[in-house]
Write a protein that holds these residues in place. Structure first.
Motif, PDB file in Angstrom:
ATOM      1  N   LEU A 142      -0.379 -26.148  60.716  1.00 25.16           N
ATOM      2  CA  LEU A 142      -1.417 -26.066  61.736  1.00 25.16           C
ATOM      3  C   LEU A 142      -1.083 -25.110  62.870  1.00 25.16           C
ATOM      4  N   GLN A 143       0.140 -24.606  62.892  1.00 24.21           N
ATOM      5  CA  GLN A 143       0.590 -23.830  64.038  1.00 24.21           C
ATOM      6  C   GLN A 143       0.883 -22.382  63.669  1.00 24.21           C
ATOM      7  N   SER A 144       0.888 -21.549  64.704  1.00 28.19           N
ATOM      8  CA  SER A 144       1.126 -20.118  64.508  1.00 28.19           C
ATOM      9  C   SER A 144       2.553 -19.753  64.914  1.00 28.19           C
ATOM     10  N   PHE A 145       3.193 -18.900  64.120  1.00 29.73           N
ATOM     11  CA  PHE A 145       4.548 -18.442  64.406  1.00 29.73           C
ATOM     12  C   PHE A 145       4.610 -16.919  64.338  1.00 29.73           C
ATOM     13  N   LYS A 146       3.626 -16.264  64.952  1.00 31.68           N
ATOM     14  CA  LYS A 146       3.506 -14.811  64.828  1.00 31.68           C
ATOM     15  C   LYS A 146       4.741 -14.034  65.262  1.00 31.68           C
ATOM     16  N   PRO A 147       5.358 -14.355  66.405  1.00 31.73           N
ATOM     17  CA  PRO A 147       6.555 -13.581  66.775  1.00 31.73           C
ATOM     18  C   PRO A 147       7.669 -13.662  65.730  1.00 31.73           C
ATOM     19  N   LEU A 148       7.817 -14.831  65.101  1.00 29.38           N
ATOM     20  CA  LEU A 148       8.857 -14.995  64.093  1.00 29.38           C
ATOM     21  C   LEU A 148       8.504 -14.263  62.798  1.00 29.38           C
ATOM     22  N   SER A 149       7.229 -14.103  62.518  1.00 28.51           N
ATOM     23  CA  SER A 149       6.826 -13.432  61.281  1.00 28.51           C
ATOM     24  C   SER A 149       7.160 -11.949  61.308  1.00 28.51           C
ATOM     25  N   ASN A 150       7.499 -11.434  62.484  1.00 31.32           N
ATOM     26  CA  ASN A 150       7.848 -10.021  62.611  1.00 31.32           C
ATOM     27  C   ASN A 150       9.311  -9.760  62.303  1.00 31.32           C
ATOM     28  N   ILE A 151      10.100 -10.801  62.075  1.00 31.11           N
ATOM     29  CA  ILE A 151      11.506 -10.606  61.718  1.00 31.11           C
ATOM     30  C   ILE A 151      11.588  -9.946  60.351  1.00 31.11           C
ATOM     31  N   CYS A 152      12.292  -8.823  60.301  1.00 30.27           N
ATOM     32  CA  CYS A 152      12.300  -8.034  59.066  1.00 30.27           C
ATOM     33  C   CYS A 152      13.694  -7.563  58.657  1.00 30.27           C
ATOM     34  N   GLU A 153      14.721  -7.891  59.446  1.00 29.63           N
ATOM     35  CA  GLU A 153      16.080  -7.468  59.130  1.00 29.63           C
ATOM     36  C   GLU A 153      17.037  -8.635  59.373  1.00 29.63           C
ATOM     37  N   SER A 154      18.062  -8.740  58.536  1.00 25.82           N
ATOM     38  CA  SER A 154      19.082  -9.760  58.754  1.00 25.82           C
ATOM     39  C   SER A 154      20.460  -9.168  58.484  1.00 25.82           C
ATOM     40  N   PHE A 155      21.377  -9.456  59.394  1.00 29.04           N
ATOM     41  CA  PHE A 155      22.725  -8.904  59.310  1.00 29.04           C
ATOM     42  C   PHE A 155      23.741  -9.978  59.667  1.00 29.04           C
ATOM     43  N   CYS A 156      24.941  -9.821  59.167  1.00 26.55           N
ATOM     44  CA  CYS A 156      26.059 -10.671  59.564  1.00 26.55           C
ATOM     45  C   CYS A 156      27.146  -9.785  60.152  1.00 26.55           C
ATOM     46  N   GLY A 157      27.560 -10.113  61.368  1.00 26.04           N
ATOM     47  CA  GLY A 157      28.620  -9.370  62.030  1.00 26.04           C
ATOM     48  C   GLY A 157      29.525 -10.319  62.788  1.00 26.04           C
ATOM     49  N   LEU A 158      30.392  -9.761  63.603  1.00 26.53           N
ATOM     50  CA  LEU A 158      31.290 -10.555  64.426  1.00 26.53           C
ATOM     51  C   LEU A 158      31.216 -10.072  65.857  1.00 26.53           C
ATOM     52  N   HIS A 159      31.235 -11.019  66.784  1.00 27.20           N
ATOM     53  CA  HIS A 159      31.240 -10.700  68.206  1.00 27.20           C
ATOM     54  C   HIS A 159      32.512 -11.252  68.848  1.00 27.20           C
ATOM     55  N   LEU A 160      32.825 -10.739  70.032  1.00 26.39           N
ATOM     56  CA  LEU A 160      33.944 -11.259  70.801  1.00 26.39           C
ATOM     57  C   LEU A 160      33.610 -11.251  72.281  1.00 26.39           C
ATOM     58  N   TYR A 161      34.356 -12.041  73.040  1.00 32.12           N
ATOM     59  CA  TYR A 161      34.199 -12.083  74.487  1.00 32.12           C
ATOM     60  C   TYR A 161      35.020 -10.944  75.094  1.00 32.12           C
ATOM     61  N   PRO A 162      34.423 -10.123  75.941  1.00 25.97           N
ATOM     62  CA  PRO A 162      35.169  -8.987  76.499  1.00 25.97           C
ATOM     63  C   PRO A 162      36.327  -9.407  77.396  1.00 25.97           C
ATOM     64  N   ASN A 163      36.213 -10.573  78.035  1.00 29.44           N
ATOM     65  CA  ASN A 163      37.270 -11.029  78.931  1.00 29.44           C
ATOM     66  C   ASN A 163      38.287 -11.932  78.235  1.00 29.44           C
ATOM     67  N   ASP A 164      38.074 -12.212  76.963  1.00 30.81           N
ATOM     68  CA  ASP A 164      39.010 -13.032  76.197  1.00 30.81           C
ATOM     69  C   ASP A 164      38.813 -12.700  74.730  1.00 30.81           C
ATOM     70  N   ASN A 165      39.394 -11.576  74.293  1.00 32.25           N
ATOM     71  CA  ASN A 165      39.068 -11.080  72.952  1.00 32.25           C
ATOM     72  C   ASN A 165      39.695 -11.902  71.825  1.00 32.25           C
TER      73      ASN A 165
END
Length: 245
Positions: free
Chosen positions: A30-53
């Motif tokens: 019954l509900q709309s999810f238009k902003p989510l329907s625009n997702i078109c890419e998926s990636f896996c990466g790694l992040h780190l904290y700049p002040n505590d790598n």
């Protein structure tokens, strides 16, 4: 800075009542999810904290394209159905990044190294043939290699590289991307590769001469290039939350 407690409450962990489940299932058509329907890419990466790598995390990105210069990504701690939304990343083109003032640039990181090195990988469905996935990945990464990201972590990362707390405690935190060999936690990278059934070493070889970025624009990656590990700090009872080195 102090890290908030990261214990998970066992009495409610992963539990959804039958009533809530039925309500969610009944509401979805019954509900709309238009902003989510625009997702078109998926990636896996790694992040780190700049002040505590030493604090690093595996991150799954689900991105939508606003225009040629801008993307926006929802970042999760896994690719499972009950994954936690742990961060938001905004990605802009080199052209747009060059227009930012130096104070704003300090929050942004480059994607050159992670695209060329194999740290950032495109995710694909289980039934997609490996060769098809590989051929689709190269042009996607060549598009990203000259972009810049601003990532705001909402769920704190513990010392084991997990977002194990029950709630997203504490202030938002700045996350950055890796810029050189020797920075990434090899055990975490091994876990990522094992989960995705890939080899970062092989990914790097596949991209040689095929994924190649421009020189990183001055002002990005200030945590490493200028030794300025900008972060958001909460002074508690002083009522002050600020971003500083």
């Amino acid at each position: 800075m102090p890290i908030p407690p990261t214990h998970e409450a066992d009495d409610t962990k992963g539990q959804v009542t039958s009533g809530a489940s039925v309500l969610a299932a009944g509401s979805k058509p019954l509900q709309s999810f238009k902003p989510l329907s625009n997702i078109c890419e998926s990636f896996c990466g790694l992040h780190l904290y700049p002040n505590d790598n030493k604090r690093q995390i595996i991150s799954y990105h689900y991105c939508s394209v606003l225009d040629e210069d801008r993307r926006q990504c929802l970042v999760y701690d896994s690719n499972s159905q009950n994954a936690k939304l742990i961060a938001v990343e905004y990605i802009i083109s080199q052209k747009l990044f060059e227009t930012l003032d130096d104070n704003e640039k300090k929050y942004w990181h480059s994607h050159k190294y992670e695209c060329e090195s194999g740290l950032l990988v495109q995710t694909s469905k289980a039934l997609v043939p490996e060769m098809v996935a590989k051929n689709a990945e190269i042009p996607s990464l060549q598009t990203l290699v000259n972009t810049y990201g601003k990532t705001t972590q909402l769920w704190p990362v513990d010392d084991n590289g997990c977002c194990s707390s029950q709630i997203p405690a504490g202030p938002p935190q700045i996350l950055v991307a890796f810029t050189a060999d020797g920075q990434v936690n090899q055990e975490m990278l091994r876990r990522r590769d094992e989960a995705m059934k890939i080899s970062t070493v092989e990914k790097r070889k596949e991209r040689e001469g095929r994924v190649q970025g421009n020189r990183v624009v001055e002002g990005a990656d200030q945590w490493i290039t200028r030794g300025k590990a900008w972060q958001v700090y909460d002074h508690g009872d002083r009522g002050i939350v600020e971003a500083r080195q």
